[in-house]
Enzyme design. Structure first.
Site, PDB file in Angstrom:
ATOM      1  N   GLU A 119      84.214  77.798  58.599  1.00 39.81           N
ATOM      2  CA  GLU A 119      82.871  78.524  58.386  1.00 39.81           C
ATOM      3  C   GLU A 119      82.056  78.295  59.861  1.00 39.81           C
ATOM      4  O   GLU A 119      82.104  77.104  60.396  1.00 39.81           O
ATOM      5  CB  GLU A 119      82.123  77.748  57.228  1.00 39.81           C
ATOM      6  CG  GLU A 119      80.887  78.326  56.938  1.00 39.81           C
ATOM      7  CD  GLU A 119      81.138  79.784  56.772  1.00 39.81           C
ATOM      8  OE1 GLU A 119      81.663  80.132  55.766  1.00 39.81           O
ATOM      9  OE2 GLU A 119      80.591  80.634  57.590  1.00 39.81           O
ATOM     10  N   LEU A 121      78.958  79.616  59.915  1.00 34.65           N
ATOM     11  CA  LEU A 121      77.266  80.142  59.811  1.00 34.65           C
ATOM     12  C   LEU A 121      76.337  79.210  60.340  1.00 34.65           C
ATOM     13  O   LEU A 121      76.637  77.728  60.294  1.00 34.65           O
ATOM     14  CB  LEU A 121      77.165  80.473  58.207  1.00 34.65           C
ATOM     15  CG  LEU A 121      77.393  79.517  57.313  1.00 34.65           C
ATOM     16  CD1 LEU A 121      76.320  78.719  57.030  1.00 34.65           C
ATOM     17  CD2 LEU A 121      77.571  80.618  56.004  1.00 34.65           C
ATOM     18  N   LYS A 190      87.209  75.444  64.847  1.00 33.48           N
ATOM     19  CA  LYS A 190      86.019  75.237  64.238  1.00 33.48           C
ATOM     20  C   LYS A 190      85.463  74.020  65.092  1.00 33.48           C
ATOM     21  O   LYS A 190      84.260  74.107  65.598  1.00 33.48           O
ATOM     22  CB  LYS A 190      86.033  74.693  62.637  1.00 33.48           C
ATOM     23  CG  LYS A 190      84.823  73.942  62.394  1.00 33.48           C
ATOM     24  CD  LYS A 190      83.618  75.236  62.157  1.00 33.48           C
ATOM     25  CE  LYS A 190      82.390  74.263  61.838  1.00 33.48           C
ATOM     26  NZ  LYS A 190      81.542  74.960  61.067  1.00 33.48           N
ATOM     27  N   PHE A 235      72.360  79.800  73.573  1.00 39.43           N
ATOM     28  CA  PHE A 235      72.750  78.206  73.655  1.00 39.43           C
ATOM     29  C   PHE A 235      72.511  77.466  75.183  1.00 39.43           C
ATOM     30  O   PHE A 235      73.103  76.843  75.576  1.00 39.43           O
ATOM     31  CB  PHE A 235      74.151  77.736  73.124  1.00 39.43           C
ATOM     32  CG  PHE A 235      73.920  77.904  71.590  1.00 39.43           C
ATOM     33  CD1 PHE A 235      74.057  79.043  70.875  1.00 39.43           C
ATOM     34  CD2 PHE A 235      73.929  76.644  71.001  1.00 39.43           C
ATOM     35  CE1 PHE A 235      73.913  79.193  69.489  1.00 39.43           C
ATOM     36  CE2 PHE A 235      73.644  76.675  69.545  1.00 39.43           C
ATOM     37  CZ  PHE A 235      73.925  77.914  68.749  1.00 39.43           C
ATOM     38  N   ALA A 238      66.838  74.736  77.170  1.00 34.95           N
ATOM     39  CA  ALA A 238      66.885  73.466  77.534  1.00 34.95           C
ATOM     40  C   ALA A 238      65.861  72.571  76.510  1.00 34.95           C
ATOM     41  O   ALA A 238      64.980  73.393  76.097  1.00 34.95           O
ATOM     42  CB  ALA A 238      66.463  73.131  78.863  1.00 34.95           C
ATOM     43  N   GLY A 239      65.911  71.286  76.319  1.00 33.79           N
ATOM     44  CA  GLY A 239      65.092  70.627  75.359  1.00 33.79           C
ATOM     45  C   GLY A 239      65.456  69.078  75.191  1.00 33.79           C
ATOM     46  O   GLY A 239      66.199  68.623  75.814  1.00 33.79           O
ATOM     47  N   CYS A 246      75.967  69.608  62.055  1.00 30.78           N
ATOM     48  CA  CYS A 246      77.193  69.977  62.249  1.00 30.78           C
ATOM     49  C   CYS A 246      77.475  69.326  63.843  1.00 30.78           C
ATOM     50  O   CYS A 246      78.596  68.808  64.057  1.00 30.78           O
ATOM     51  CB  CYS A 246      77.119  71.401  62.312  1.00 30.78           C
ATOM     52  SG  CYS A 246      77.317  71.991  60.790  1.00 30.78           S
ATOM     53  N   LYS A 306      65.729  72.164  63.721  1.00 29.41           N
ATOM     54  CA  LYS A 306      65.807  73.399  64.357  1.00 29.41           C
ATOM     55  C   LYS A 306      64.764  74.360  63.476  1.00 29.41           C
ATOM     56  O   LYS A 306      64.738  73.876  62.004  1.00 29.41           O
ATOM     57  CB  LYS A 306      66.911  74.307  64.547  1.00 29.41           C
ATOM     58  CG  LYS A 306      67.718  74.595  63.456  1.00 29.41           C
ATOM     59  CD  LYS A 306      68.730  75.380  63.955  1.00 29.41           C
ATOM     60  CE  LYS A 306      69.522  76.238  62.600  1.00 29.41           C
ATOM     61  NZ  LYS A 306      70.588  76.960  62.831  1.00 29.41           N
ATOM     62  N   ARG A 313      68.508  66.344  58.845  1.00 31.39           N
ATOM     63  CA  ARG A 313      69.811  65.627  59.302  1.00 31.39           C
ATOM     64  C   ARG A 313      70.031  65.376  60.658  1.00 31.39           C
ATOM     65  O   ARG A 313      69.914  66.601  61.235  1.00 31.39           O
ATOM     66  CB  ARG A 313      70.896  65.997  58.525  1.00 31.39           C
ATOM     67  CG  ARG A 313      71.050  65.555  56.987  1.00 31.39           C
ATOM     68  CD  ARG A 313      72.199  66.088  56.163  1.00 31.39           C
ATOM     69  NE  ARG A 313      72.129  67.413  56.336  1.00 31.39           N
ATOM     70  CZ  ARG A 313      72.979  68.320  55.587  1.00 31.39           C
ATOM     71  NH1 ARG A 313      74.109  67.806  55.347  1.00 31.39           N
ATOM     72  NH2 ARG A 313      72.978  69.621  55.544  1.00 31.39           N
TER      73      ARG A 313
HETATM   74  C1  UDX Z   1      75.954  75.297  64.244  1.00 30.98           C
HETATM   75  C2  UDX Z   1      76.586  76.485  64.772  1.00 30.98           C
HETATM   76  O1  UDX Z   1      76.148  77.238  65.431  1.00 30.98           O
HETATM   77  C3  UDX Z   1      77.381  77.002  63.542  1.00 30.98           C
HETATM   78  O2  UDX Z   1      78.300  78.159  64.096  1.00 30.98           O
HETATM   79  C4  UDX Z   1      78.215  76.207  62.542  1.00 30.98           C
HETATM   80  O3  UDX Z   1      78.799  76.801  61.682  1.00 30.98           O
HETATM   81  C5  UDX Z   1      77.319  74.892  62.170  1.00 30.98           C
HETATM   82  O4  UDX Z   1      76.586  74.413  63.489  1.00 30.98           O
HETATM   83  P1  UDX Z   1      73.361  74.811  63.269  1.00 30.98           P
HETATM   84  O5  UDX Z   1      73.837  73.414  63.023  1.00 30.98           O
HETATM   85  O6  UDX Z   1      72.983  75.395  61.970  1.00 30.98           O
HETATM   86  O7  UDX Z   1      74.985  75.606  63.444  1.00 30.98           O
HETATM   87  O8  UDX Z   1      72.516  74.990  64.347  1.00 30.98           O
HETATM   88  P2  UDX Z   1      72.484  75.735  65.708  1.00 30.98           P
HETATM   89  O9  UDX Z   1      71.709  77.091  65.859  1.00 30.98           O
HETATM   90  O10 UDX Z   1      73.748  76.044  66.364  1.00 30.98           O
HETATM   91  O11 UDX Z   1      71.705  74.719  66.538  1.00 30.98           O
HETATM   92  C6  UDX Z   1      72.091  73.353  66.720  1.00 30.98           C
HETATM   93  C7  UDX Z   1      71.325  72.444  67.550  1.00 30.98           C
HETATM   94  O12 UDX Z   1      71.217  72.766  68.896  1.00 30.98           O
HETATM   95  C8  UDX Z   1      69.692  72.465  66.933  1.00 30.98           C
HETATM   96  O13 UDX Z   1      69.237  71.076  67.120  1.00 30.98           O
HETATM   97  C9  UDX Z   1      69.084  73.243  68.214  1.00 30.98           C
HETATM   98  O14 UDX Z   1      67.824  72.924  68.103  1.00 30.98           O
HETATM   99  C10 UDX Z   1      69.750  72.998  69.453  1.00 30.98           C
HETATM  100  N1  UDX Z   1      69.706  74.006  70.366  1.00 30.98           N
HETATM  101  C11 UDX Z   1      70.459  75.166  70.190  1.00 30.98           C
HETATM  102  C12 UDX Z   1      69.071  73.805  71.476  1.00 30.98           C
HETATM  103  O15 UDX Z   1      68.697  72.652  71.695  1.00 30.98           O
HETATM  104  N2  UDX Z   1      69.525  74.739  72.490  1.00 30.98           N
HETATM  105  C13 UDX Z   1      69.998  75.967  72.276  1.00 30.98           C
HETATM  106  O16 UDX Z   1      69.884  76.885  73.277  1.00 30.98           O
HETATM  107  C14 UDX Z   1      70.519  76.495  70.875  1.00 30.98           C
END
Ligand code: UDX
Length: 418
Positions: A119, A121, A190, A235, A238-239, A246, A306, A313
């Site tokens: 998965e 998502l 994955k 992606f 920066a931060g 995940c 986010k 978590r």
């Molecule tokens: C992620 C994957 O994107 C998804 O494909 C997988 O199925 C599950 O894990 P998710 O954990 O919901 O999804 O969040 P995602 O939007 O990927 O963000 C993950 C973390 O990265 C967050 O803490 C977000 O703030 C951080 N992030 C994301 C950044 O710091 N910078 C970015 O440019 C993008």
């Protein structure tokens, strides 16, 4: 148990935009149960297992829930049933083969096929990602099993489903790929995907640190890099680093898999290290700007890992609040939807209060931290904010506020890498 009750009522136990409505509309076609039983499985051609695989202390994935679920499913199948059991849970490479080995002898007539179907998502975009995926990956040993998955995903592969009203953007994208491979490769897709996204973020975060040293702006660098179609802009924000249910767990599990097979995975290790250092860097910045943290009152805007989710978590925000509290700071925290979940991990005390109203959280504080980039924050009335804070320090850990506007109002603004 509680989740089952909520779901049976047509109520979601989590926040996920658009899902509540879909659940309401499909209620008559869904039965919820907290126990697998013969009636539930009767005649099922496809069973999807999507239980959690939380990390163990050593970083490995804990497969207890998966084993229990498979065992329950197998024991409830009719003699000679033709069933495809698709594992959607994120599981270490080789799990599918192990399931065949472990449960194979229990399979009546050997007509049950285990398939890996990872998965991809994202929380907060789950419905869109489910309906408009980039790819559907199937790891199978048998052509019939692939057919069952192709049929189940038919409306998504052909985009013949009825589009939910709340989805307005991104509907023009290409139809998804349907990728068929071995179970091991599907399992690795994955982990390799999530680790790649995590290291993309860690890479831009490390570049952000360099930007600060040389006087460059990471947002311009990310744009300049990201417009190269081979790199892509996503992606590269920066931060204070990545979190959630995940990336932290999947990078650890991938590293553990590498260890077991004598593969160093040094890039993934480096991504994890950079991610930890982002929080250290952010804290040091705040501490030195405020001349110590003991007794300082700090507003924390954002608790979820986010925006668009109430999931806390492995949230970088929660880790930062915890560390600030340990250093003697007094926290006023707020979030549009994650306060209840945050309270469970960091209970309210004399040192931390949760405020539903963001302006109450901002009253009389020595500094403001932006820890989750909720769109609400950039729409705040900063003239009002300037009047109610004690000191005009803003640390924007998600680079989501307007630096010029804030500096114009007399704030000392500090983003990441700019
Ligand atoms: C992620 C994957 O994107 C998804 O494909 C997988 O199925 C599950 O894990 P998710 O954990 O919901 O999804 O969040 P995602 O939007 O990927 O963000 C993950 C973390 O990265 C967050 O803490 C977000 O703030 C951080 N992030 C994301 C950044 O710091 N910078 C970015 O440019 C993008």
């Amino acid at each position: 148990m509680q989740s089952q009750v909520h779901l049976s009522w047509g109520k979601l136990p989590i926040y996920e935009p658009g899902l509540d409505d879909l659940l309401q509309k499909s209620r008559s076609r869904i039965t919820f149960s907290n126990k697998v039983n013969r009636t539930l499985l009767n005649g099922s051609e496809l069973v999807i297992i999507a239980v959690g695989t939380p990390p163990k202390d050593d970083g490995d994935a804990d497969l207890t829930f998966l084993h229990d679920a498979v065992e329950e499913v197998i024991s409830c199948l009719e003699e000679g049933a033709r069933t495809v059991v698709a594992i959607k849970s994120t599981v270490p490479v080789g799990t599918n083969d192990m399931l065949v080995e472990k449960f194979g002898s229990m399979l009546p007539g050997h007509r049950v096929q285990f398939v890996s179907n990872p998965e991809f998502l994202r929380e907060g975009h789950a419905v869109y990602d489910m309906l408009y995926p980039d790819r559907i990956v199937v790891g199978a040993r048998d052509r019939d099993a692939v057919g069952a998955l192709r049929e189940a995903y038919g409306p998504i592969l052909q985009r013949s489903f009825v589009k939910p009203d709340f989805i307005t953007d991104g509907t023009e994208k290409d139809l998804p790929y349907f990728i068929v491979t071995t179970p091991k490769s599907a399992e690795l897709v994955k982990y390799a995907s999530n680790a790649f996204l995590a290291l993309k973020i860690s890479y831009i975060n490390e570049i952000a640190m360099l930007c600060e040293k040389v006087g460059a702006n990471v947002e311009d660098v990310a744009l300049g890099m990201g417009t190269d179609s081979r790199i892509g802009r996503s992606f590269l924000n920066a931060g204070i680093g990545w979190g959630g249910s995940c990336f932290p767990k999947d990078t650890s599990a991938l590293i553990r898999t590498g260890e077991k097979h004598g593969s160093e995975l040094s890039i993934v290790r480096a991504a994890v290290k950079v991610n930890v250092s982002m929080k250290d860097y952010f804290l040091q910045n705040i501490e030195s700007a405020l001349g110590g943290l003991e007794g300082k009152v700090i507003a924390v805007l954002g608790l979820s890992f986010k925006p668009n989710t109430d999931d806390v978590r492995d949230s970088p925000a929660i880790e930062l609040v915890d560390r600030l509290l340990k250093k003697g700071a007094i926290i006023k925290a707020t979030d549009p939807i994650a306060i209840d979940n945050a309270r469970k991990v960091l209970p309210e005390s004399g040192k931390i209060v949760y405020e539903e109203d963001v302006y109450k959280a901002l009253e009389d504080v020595d500094c403001v931290l932006i820890t989750t980039e909720w769109p609400q924050w950039s729409k705040l009335d900063f003239e009002r904010v300037a009047r109610i804070v004690r000191q005009k320090f803003i640390f924007d850990g998600r680079n989501c506020l307007d630096k010029e506007l804030l500096e114009g109002l007399g704030f000392i603004y500090k983003g990441v890498g700019k």
